[in-house]
Motif scaffolding. Structure first.
Motif, mmCIF file in Angstrom:
data_model
loop_
_atom_site.group_PDB
_atom_site.id
_atom_site.type_symbol
_atom_site.label_atom_id
_atom_site.label_comp_id
_atom_site.label_asym_id
_atom_site.label_seq_id
_atom_site.Cartn_x
_atom_site.Cartn_y
_atom_site.Cartn_z
ATOM 1 N N HIS A 122 28.483 3.520 -4.620
ATOM 2 C CA HIS A 122 29.517 4.000 -5.128
ATOM 3 C C HIS A 122 30.581 2.016 -5.006
ATOM 4 O O HIS A 122 30.508 1.722 -4.223
ATOM 5 C CB HIS A 122 30.820 5.024 -5.372
ATOM 6 N N TYR A 123 31.299 2.283 -6.276
ATOM 7 C CA TYR A 123 32.615 1.027 -6.517
ATOM 8 C C TYR A 123 31.520 -0.190 -6.490
ATOM 9 O O TYR A 123 30.386 -0.146 -7.607
ATOM 10 C CB TYR A 123 33.387 1.390 -5.452
ATOM 11 N N GLU A 124 32.469 -1.053 -5.494
ATOM 12 C CA GLU A 124 31.194 -2.094 -5.562
ATOM 13 C C GLU A 124 30.056 -2.287 -4.676
ATOM 14 O O GLU A 124 29.279 -3.218 -5.320
ATOM 15 C CB GLU A 124 32.089 -3.257 -5.259
ATOM 16 N N GLY A 125 30.243 -1.394 -3.708
ATOM 17 C CA GLY A 125 29.059 -1.084 -2.600
ATOM 18 C C GLY A 125 29.299 -0.711 -1.645
ATOM 19 O O GLY A 125 31.105 -0.235 -1.494
ATOM 20 N N LEU A 174 15.563 0.981 -0.816
ATOM 21 C CA LEU A 174 14.486 0.855 -2.349
ATOM 22 C C LEU A 174 15.770 1.401 -3.686
ATOM 23 O O LEU A 174 16.566 1.065 -3.864
ATOM 24 C CB LEU A 174 14.132 2.065 -2.424
ATOM 25 N N SER A 175 14.944 0.664 -4.865
ATOM 26 C CA SER A 175 15.689 0.564 -6.577
ATOM 27 C C SER A 175 14.952 1.073 -7.398
ATOM 28 O O SER A 175 13.566 0.898 -7.068
ATOM 29 C CB SER A 175 16.229 -1.517 -6.383
ATOM 30 N N ILE A 176 15.626 1.411 -8.520
ATOM 31 C CA ILE A 176 14.417 1.989 -9.086
ATOM 32 C C ILE A 176 14.934 1.026 -10.096
ATOM 33 O O ILE A 176 13.872 1.459 -11.552
ATOM 34 C CB ILE A 176 15.259 3.448 -9.954
ATOM 35 N N GLY A 177 15.099 -0.064 -10.998
ATOM 36 C CA GLY A 177 14.834 -1.428 -11.291
ATOM 37 C C GLY A 177 16.129 -1.961 -11.533
ATOM 38 O O GLY A 177 16.877 -2.128 -11.398
ATOM 39 N N LEU A 234 19.634 3.221 -1.743
ATOM 40 C CA LEU A 234 19.795 3.394 -3.155
ATOM 41 C C LEU A 234 20.872 2.098 -3.319
ATOM 42 O O LEU A 234 21.739 2.053 -3.992
ATOM 43 C CB LEU A 234 19.661 4.455 -4.203
ATOM 44 N N THR A 235 19.642 0.810 -3.848
ATOM 45 C CA THR A 235 21.181 -0.119 -3.839
ATOM 46 C C THR A 235 19.866 -1.451 -5.002
ATOM 47 O O THR A 235 18.871 -1.122 -5.057
ATOM 48 C CB THR A 235 21.113 -0.847 -2.551
ATOM 49 N N PRO A 236 20.562 -1.729 -5.977
ATOM 50 C CA PRO A 236 20.009 -2.720 -7.071
ATOM 51 C C PRO A 236 19.368 -4.092 -5.716
ATOM 52 O O PRO A 236 18.183 -4.758 -6.432
ATOM 53 C CB PRO A 236 20.613 -3.789 -7.233
ATOM 54 N N TYR A 270 19.452 -3.029 -14.152
ATOM 55 C CA TYR A 270 20.009 -2.405 -15.083
ATOM 56 C C TYR A 270 21.257 -2.401 -13.812
ATOM 57 O O TYR A 270 21.129 -2.419 -12.685
ATOM 58 C CB TYR A 270 20.424 -1.347 -15.634
ATOM 59 N N VAL A 271 22.742 -2.786 -14.300
ATOM 60 C CA VAL A 271 23.845 -2.926 -13.770
ATOM 61 C C VAL A 271 24.354 -1.200 -13.674
ATOM 62 O O VAL A 271 24.438 -0.915 -15.366
ATOM 63 C CB VAL A 271 25.029 -3.538 -13.921
ATOM 64 N N PRO A 283 20.045 7.327 -9.839
ATOM 65 C CA PRO A 283 18.516 6.873 -9.236
ATOM 66 C C PRO A 283 17.978 7.763 -7.611
ATOM 67 O O PRO A 283 17.106 7.793 -7.440
ATOM 68 C CB PRO A 283 18.847 5.381 -7.728
ATOM 69 N N THR A 323 26.869 2.143 -12.344
ATOM 70 C CA THR A 323 28.823 2.597 -11.533
ATOM 71 C C THR A 323 28.448 3.457 -10.308
ATOM 72 O O THR A 323 28.825 3.482 -9.225
ATOM 73 C CB THR A 323 29.392 3.595 -12.861
ATOM 74 N N GLY A 324 27.084 3.840 -9.647
ATOM 75 C CA GLY A 324 25.933 4.756 -8.477
ATOM 76 C C GLY A 324 24.845 4.959 -8.348
ATOM 77 O O GLY A 324 23.548 4.060 -9.222
HETATM 78 N N1 4FN Z 1 24.350 0.146 -9.033
HETATM 79 C C1 4FN Z 1 21.939 -6.177 -10.464
HETATM 80 C C2 4FN Z 1 23.003 -7.121 -9.499
HETATM 81 C C3 4FN Z 1 24.089 -6.784 -9.565
HETATM 82 C C4 4FN Z 1 24.741 -5.111 -9.013
HETATM 83 C C5 4FN Z 1 24.426 -4.128 -9.863
HETATM 84 C C6 4FN Z 1 24.887 -3.212 -10.115
HETATM 85 C C7 4FN Z 1 26.563 1.076 -7.939
HETATM 86 C C8 4FN Z 1 27.125 0.165 -5.625
HETATM 87 C C9 4FN Z 1 24.991 -0.714 -6.365
HETATM 88 C C10 4FN Z 1 21.720 -0.233 -9.479
HETATM 89 C C11 4FN Z 1 20.685 -0.497 -10.321
HETATM 90 C C12 4FN Z 1 19.266 0.146 -10.031
HETATM 91 C C13 4FN Z 1 20.299 1.501 -7.137
HETATM 92 C C14 4FN Z 1 22.980 -4.654 -10.088
HETATM 93 C C15 4FN Z 1 20.453 0.811 -8.024
HETATM 94 C C16 4FN Z 1 21.863 0.322 -8.833
HETATM 95 C C17 4FN Z 1 19.482 0.877 -8.464
HETATM 96 C C18 4FN Z 1 23.151 0.584 -7.803
HETATM 97 C C19 4FN Z 1 27.740 1.124 -7.014
HETATM 98 C C20 4FN Z 1 26.827 -0.855 -5.620
HETATM 99 C C21 4FN Z 1 25.472 -0.464 -7.898
HETATM 100 C C22 4FN Z 1 20.095 -5.567 -10.421
HETATM 101 C C23 4FN Z 1 21.175 -5.623 -12.538
HETATM 102 C C24 4FN Z 1 20.772 -7.593 -11.027
HETATM 103 C C25 4FN Z 1 26.244 -0.819 -8.735
HETATM 104 C C26 4FN Z 1 21.644 -6.030 -11.019
HETATM 105 N N2 4FN Z 1 18.387 1.773 -8.003
HETATM 106 N N3 4FN Z 1 25.179 -2.772 -8.932
HETATM 107 O O1 4FN Z 1 24.061 -2.166 -10.388
HETATM 108 O O2 4FN Z 1 23.335 1.167 -6.357
HETATM 109 O O3 4FN Z 1 19.227 1.634 -6.963
#
Ligand code: 4FN
Length: 229
Positions: A112-115, A128-131, A85-87, A133-134, A141, A136-137
């Motif tokens: 989690h954290y910055e990735g 896969l991403s659910i949408g 799960l990742t943006p 938005y920023v 998702p 925290t983990g």
């Molecule tokens: N998010 C963006 C750009 C850059 C970073 C993020 C962000 C959680 C570990 C990933 C977020 C949204 C939908 C996983 C967002 C999802 C996550 C997801 C996610 C911590 C690193 C992080 C999209 C706004 C341009 C943090 C956008 N679907 N980084 O949120 O895991 O699955």
């Protein structure tokens, strides 16, 4: 279907997995949900699962080693569909959820954290991403994915609330719904719903769905009827 979830925060899943429809699906033996704490697979005495990013910059990065070891322990050399799960992933859609519902086994990895260390992508089949938005983990998702995939597993929903129900699969927003009493604080349920002419009610609901979708989410109309493509 068996779904294993790799996360640093397994406790986040407890309430969601032990309630309502997901709880019943597990009791019926249709779904097996297991969380695994990545921290249990660290090989240092401090149980550290994150470290500073090479090249500098803010925040911490999840280390490859605990994730690789956790993945190998859970996967047991068997063919399993592994999802991060990742943006940066493709958007989770109803079509994708329906496809995933056919899988026997899946492993979900939550960042989690910055990735996570980029080398983890070599043990991932799909991102896969659910949408947008920023967060925290990746835990929320992962819960969203489990919820929306489970709806497509035969038997998880009751026969009267099938996943193929028009109100969810035509791609329009839902029509206004009411339950008793017919008058609440002076607000009355529309006459047409109380009269009970089925064809008229169907027509009214369709018009309401169309109107609401045009007003609130016009972009959805471009996909009208194509949601299953
Ligand atoms: N998010 C963006 C750009 C850059 C970073 C993020 C962000 C959680 C570990 C990933 C977020 C949204 C939908 C996983 C967002 C999802 C996550 C997801 C996610 C911590 C690193 C992080 C999209 C706004 C341009 C943090 C956008 N679907 N980084 O949120 O895991 O699955």
């Amino acid at each position: 279907m068996k779904i294993d979830i790799l996360t640093l925060f397994p406790e986040m899943f407890e309430g969601v997995f032990s309630s309502s429809i997901l709880k019943r699906a597990q009791e019926k033996g249709l779904l097996q949900l297991t969380t695994h704490n990545i921290r249990d697979y660290t090989d240092n005495k401090h149980k550290k699962a994150d470290d500073y990013p090479f090249g500098g910059g803010a925040g911490m990065v999840m280390m490859a080693q605990p994730i690789f070891d956790c993945m190998e322990a859970v996967q047991q050399g068997e063919p399993v569909h592994r999802i991060l799960l990742t943006p940066r992933g493709k958007l989770l859609t109803p079509k994708k959820a329906r496809e995933l519902a056919k899988m026997d086994r899946m492993i979900l990895l939550c960042g989690h954290y910055e990735g996570v260390d980029e080398r983890v992508s070599t043990i991932i089949d799909e991102e896969l991403s659910i949408g947008d938005y920023v967060l925290t983990g990746g835990e929320l998702p992962a819960m969203v994915l489990v919820d929306c995939v489970s709806r497509f597993i035969p038997g998880v929903l009751g026969s009267e609330q099938s996943a193929e129900d028009e109100s969810h699969s035509n791609g329009l927003l839902e029509y206004p719904q009411y339950t008793r009493p017919a008058v609440f604080r002076g607000m009355e349920v529309p006459e047409i719903l109380q009269n009970g002419y089925h064809a008229k009610i169907e027509q009214w609901r369709y018009e309401q769905s169309m109107q609401k979708t045009k007003e609130m989410r016009p972009v959805l109309l471009g996909r009208f009827g194509k949601i299953e493509d």
